[in-house]
Design an enzyme around this catalytic site. Sequence first.
Site, PDB file in Angstrom:
ATOM      1  N   LYS A 120      65.338  75.049  40.596  1.00 35.29           N
ATOM      2  CA  LYS A 120      64.536  75.207  39.384  1.00 35.29           C
ATOM      3  C   LYS A 120      65.368  74.887  38.159  1.00 35.29           C
ATOM      4  O   LYS A 120      66.597  74.916  38.196  1.00 35.29           O
ATOM      5  CB  LYS A 120      63.985  76.641  39.313  1.00 35.29           C
ATOM      6  CG  LYS A 120      65.082  77.688  39.287  1.00 35.29           C
ATOM      7  CD  LYS A 120      64.516  79.086  39.327  1.00 35.29           C
ATOM      8  CE  LYS A 120      65.612  80.117  39.237  1.00 35.29           C
ATOM      9  NZ  LYS A 120      66.448  80.036  38.021  1.00 35.29           N
TER      10      LYS A 120
ATOM     11  N   ASP B 138      69.341  82.909  42.572  1.00 32.48           N
ATOM     12  CA  ASP B 138      70.491  82.333  41.863  1.00 32.48           C
ATOM     13  C   ASP B 138      71.845  82.973  42.177  1.00 32.48           C
ATOM     14  O   ASP B 138      72.644  83.232  41.262  1.00 32.48           O
ATOM     15  CB  ASP B 138      70.239  82.396  40.344  1.00 32.48           C
ATOM     16  CG  ASP B 138      69.070  81.545  39.888  1.00 32.48           C
ATOM     17  OD1 ASP B 138      68.393  80.953  40.747  1.00 32.48           O
ATOM     18  OD2 ASP B 138      68.812  81.494  38.666  1.00 32.48           O
TER      19      ASP B 138
ATOM     20  N   CYS C 178      66.631  85.700  35.343  1.00 34.39           N
ATOM     21  CA  CYS C 178      65.904  85.037  36.427  1.00 34.39           C
ATOM     22  C   CYS C 178      65.261  86.008  37.410  1.00 34.39           C
ATOM     23  O   CYS C 178      64.178  85.733  37.926  1.00 34.39           O
ATOM     24  CB  CYS C 178      66.820  84.037  37.118  1.00 34.39           C
ATOM     25  SG  CYS C 178      67.211  82.646  36.026  1.00 34.39           S
TER      26      CYS C 178
HETATM   27  C1  VGL Z   1      69.985  82.488  34.515  1.00 27.82           C
HETATM   28  C2  VGL Z   1      70.447  82.181  32.304  1.00 27.82           C
HETATM   29  C3  VGL Z   1      70.352  80.815  32.451  1.00 27.82           C
HETATM   30  C4  VGL Z   1      69.802  83.450  35.649  1.00 27.82           C
HETATM   31  C5  VGL Z   1      69.877  81.126  34.691  1.00 27.82           C
HETATM   32  O1  VGL Z   1      69.941  83.051  36.823  1.00 27.82           O
HETATM   33  O2  VGL Z   1      69.509  84.644  35.373  1.00 27.82           O
HETATM   34  N1  VGL Z   1      70.259  83.015  33.327  1.00 27.82           N
HETATM   35  N2  VGL Z   1      70.069  80.306  33.657  1.00 27.82           N
END
Ligand code: VGL
Length: 207
Positions: free
Chosen positions: A110, A12, A155
């Site tokens: 995802k 991410d 994540c």
């Molecule tokens: C994430 C919160 C919501 C992350 C993704 O990538 O850690 N955190 N969506």
Amino acid sequence: MPGVRDCLIVVDVQNDFLPGGALAVPRGDEIVAPIGPLARRFDDVVLTQDWHPAAHVSFAANHPGRAPFGTLDLPYGPQVLWPTHCVQGSAGAALAAGLEVPHAFLILRKGCDPAIDSYSAFREADRTTDTGLAALLKARGIERVYVCGLATDFCVAWTALDARAAGFATVLVEDACRAIDLDGSLAAARAALEAAGVTFTTIAEVA
Ligand code: VGL
Ligand code: ZN
């Protein structure tokens, strides 16, 4: 030194998680450039991309009267409510411009199901829906997974824990991650990672 049975998962590294983004991770920008040379040490690299529909259940804005960073009880358990982030096709959902990993063989998106969040690249937040990543990595002969990216305590941690649960040796590249740290989430994640047998390394040690 990483070999043919090792894979790096870059979690991410997207605009919305960088300073100025919708769900900014403090100092998240610091890891973008160093991930390039780190990733070049691996033949196999997977990028993940948080990729939500606008109607996603994790967005506080989709629950009238609820504010970001609170918790909501869903059928699969407690869900943190987030600011609207990483909406499919938006500029915020794009991978960070300075992320240079051209040889990544897979970009795994995802969190696409409006009703289920997915911090982990392996298993969605209902803890039963499998993304297929473990089977894919096993089919390619991968035995050890290195994890880096954003955010350490969400994540990245969930991905590392599920890598362990799927039977991979799992190594977290600590200085190639940054955390949100919401109500002690970083300390809790670290304890869970240690208890699960995830080991820790640094970019310099992955030589
Ligand atoms: C994430 C919160 C919501 C992350 C993704 O990538 O850690 N955190 N969506
Ligand atoms: Zn998300």
